[in-house]
Design a protein around this motif. Structure first.
Motif, PDB file in Angstrom:
ATOM      1  N   GLN A 125      11.276   5.853  -0.526  1.00 44.37           N
ATOM      2  CA  GLN A 125      10.290   5.877   0.057  1.00 44.37           C
ATOM      3  C   GLN A 125      10.203   6.614   0.240  1.00 44.37           C
ATOM      4  O   GLN A 125       9.003   7.311   0.892  1.00 44.37           O
ATOM      5  CB  GLN A 125      11.207   4.421   0.844  1.00 44.37           C
ATOM      6  CG  GLN A 125       9.445   3.369   1.354  1.00 44.37           C
ATOM      7  CD  GLN A 125       9.706   2.809   2.062  1.00 44.37           C
ATOM      8  OE1 GLN A 125      11.224   2.339   2.230  1.00 44.37           O
ATOM      9  NE2 GLN A 125       8.697   1.910   2.702  1.00 44.37           N
ATOM     10  N   ALA A 129       6.124   9.041   0.301  1.00 39.24           N
ATOM     11  CA  ALA A 129       5.399   8.863   1.940  1.00 39.24           C
ATOM     12  C   ALA A 129       4.912  10.184   1.911  1.00 39.24           C
ATOM     13  O   ALA A 129       3.781  11.163   2.142  1.00 39.24           O
ATOM     14  CB  ALA A 129       6.268   8.438   2.963  1.00 39.24           C
ATOM     15  N   LYS A 133       1.574  13.178   1.721  1.00 43.75           N
ATOM     16  CA  LYS A 133       1.444  13.951   2.575  1.00 43.75           C
ATOM     17  C   LYS A 133       0.842  15.080   2.800  1.00 43.75           C
ATOM     18  O   LYS A 133       0.437  16.195   3.392  1.00 43.75           O
ATOM     19  CB  LYS A 133       1.944  13.526   3.850  1.00 43.75           C
ATOM     20  CG  LYS A 133       1.643  14.617   5.039  1.00 43.75           C
ATOM     21  CD  LYS A 133       2.192  13.106   6.799  1.00 43.75           C
ATOM     22  CE  LYS A 133       2.321  14.913   7.950  1.00 43.75           C
ATOM     23  NZ  LYS A 133       0.514  14.521   8.173  1.00 43.75           N
TER      24      LYS A 133
END
Length: 178
Positions: A125, A129, A133
């Protein structure tokens, strides 16, 4: 340090271009990383400064110590480094080669320090993320650091994201002190 990187750059670039042309980036990275580790060893560093030992013999010693099977071109590359008295640059050459490869493959290695061990699902996870980014494929190296109290610290290159309890307490102490 900057001077060593400057000296190592043309060699790393040449090795990278050759590996890319051969579609053998992983194999070249493996050999250069192993040779870089051997060359970074203190005993090897002393050997590399020994004026009584022929440069070609120094390269042979490094090749033997890596335990890697190398192609003729990889062997020739190390011999060219030996001829130019640049074997001591192998750690920097390996680092630069890996950064060229990461740029080409759009990958990034991230060190995550956490107060508690991260599960595989949490790592995945977090990687997703950070991938969004940073617009790169993320490889996570997780380490345990109980001194963080809670949360985590993410490091890559010059980017540091401190989301730890210790970091927040430090910021609070600084703001109260000023």
């Amino acid at each position: 340090m900057a001077e060593l990187i400057t000296l190592a750059r043309p060699y790393a670039k040449a090795a990278f271009e050759r590996a890319k042309a051969q579609q053998a980036l992983a194999e070249w990275a493996e050999v250069l990383n192993a040779a870089g580790q051997v060359a970074a060893d203190e005993a090897t560093r002393q050997l590399l400064t020994d004026p009584g030992l022929a440069e070609q013999k120094k390269a042979e010693v490094i090749l033997e110590c890596t335990g890697q099977s190398v192609s003729e071109e990889q062997r020739n590359f190390l011999m060219i480094l030996a001829d130019n008295r640049r074997l001591a640059l192998l750690p920097e050459i390996a680092t630069l080669f890996n950064s060229f490869r990461a740029e080409l493959e759009r990958t990034i290695d991230i060190n995550v320090s956490s107060a508690f061990e991260l599960t595989d699902a949490q790592q995945q996870q977090l990687a997703q993320a950070l991938s969004k980014k940073l617009d790169r494929n993320v490889r996570i190296d997780a380490t345990l650091d109980k001194s963080l109290i809670g949360g985590l610290v993410v490091r890559t290159g010059d980017l540091v994201i401190d989301a730890s309890v210790r970091g927040k307490l430090t910021k609070l102490a600084e703001s109260l002190g000023s």
